[in-house]
Motif scaffolding. Structure first.
Motif, mmCIF file in Angstrom:
data_model
loop_
_atom_site.group_PDB
_atom_site.id
_atom_site.type_symbol
_atom_site.label_atom_id
_atom_site.label_comp_id
_atom_site.label_asym_id
_atom_site.label_seq_id
_atom_site.Cartn_x
_atom_site.Cartn_y
_atom_site.Cartn_z
ATOM 1 N N ASN A 110 42.226 37.932 35.935
ATOM 2 C CA ASN A 110 42.179 39.359 35.266
ATOM 3 C C ASN A 110 41.359 39.960 36.306
ATOM 4 N N THR B 173 42.792 43.379 38.493
ATOM 5 C CA THR B 173 42.307 44.825 38.196
ATOM 6 C C THR B 173 41.704 45.263 39.373
ATOM 7 N N GLU C 292 41.363 32.168 33.599
ATOM 8 C CA GLU C 292 41.991 33.467 32.994
ATOM 9 C C GLU C 292 41.141 34.754 33.365
#
Length: 178
Positions: A168, A172, A164
């Motif tokens: 992420n 980003t 995860e």
């Protein structure tokens, strides 16, 4: 009997001019035989047969797959030990499903390594179970069993957390606009 015959005679007299007495065409029998001989054979639906055969093969394959996965049943263990093993196994299976659900080209190597490590944990667990079968239940063996199960769950949760974090991080951007 005579009364019944009289009733029938009266019935026939009543409907005397209403009977269909038209004679058949002389070629009627030939027409009928020609139609009977020229009757087209219905086409067999091979797709239906093929579909049924494929379904049977699929069901047999599934049943073989599930029959090979025999549930772990330890006859030598107490009810508490069996229950503990069952609960942890369900939790581990749930985490494995989550892990496999995260499969993607970016995560392929992480998942492959995690499954490889799970095999190592499984081998260790099998050694513990063999020891449990050989020597019976004692605190050290039960502790080792529970520790192995907890380690598996923690490991899977850590791997899922890392995946995860990677997802992420990918989503980003760390660029600042001026």
């Amino acid at each position: 009997m005579k009364k019944e015959n009289d009733n029938l005679d009266q019935l026939f007299e009543k409907f005397e001019n209403q009977w269909d007495v038209q004679e058949m065409n002389s070629d009627h029998q030939l027409d009928f035989l020609n139609k009977l001989n020229n009757k087209k054979r219905p086409k067999k639906n091979y797709y239906a047969v093929l579909g049924i055969a494929a379904s049977i093969v699929l069901l047999l394959g599934i049943s073989v797959f599930y029959n090979n996965e025999k549930p772990k049943e330890y006859k030598f263990a107490s009810k508490e030990t069996k229950r503990t093993d069952s609960i942890f196994s369900i939790l581990i299976d749930n985490e494995l499903v989550k892990l496999k659900g995260k499969s993607s080209p970016e995560n392929e190597q992480i998942i492959k390594d995690a499954l490889k490590q799970m095999k190592v944990f499984d081998t260790d667990y099998q050694k513990i179970i063999n020891e449990l079968e050989k020597n019976g239940e004692n605190k050290q063996i039960i502790y080792a069993m529970i520790n192995n199960l907890q380690t598996r769950i923690s490991f899977l949760q850590t791997v899922l957390k890392r995946i995860e974090e990677n997802e992420n991080l990918k989503n980003t951007t760390h660029e600042k606009t001026l």
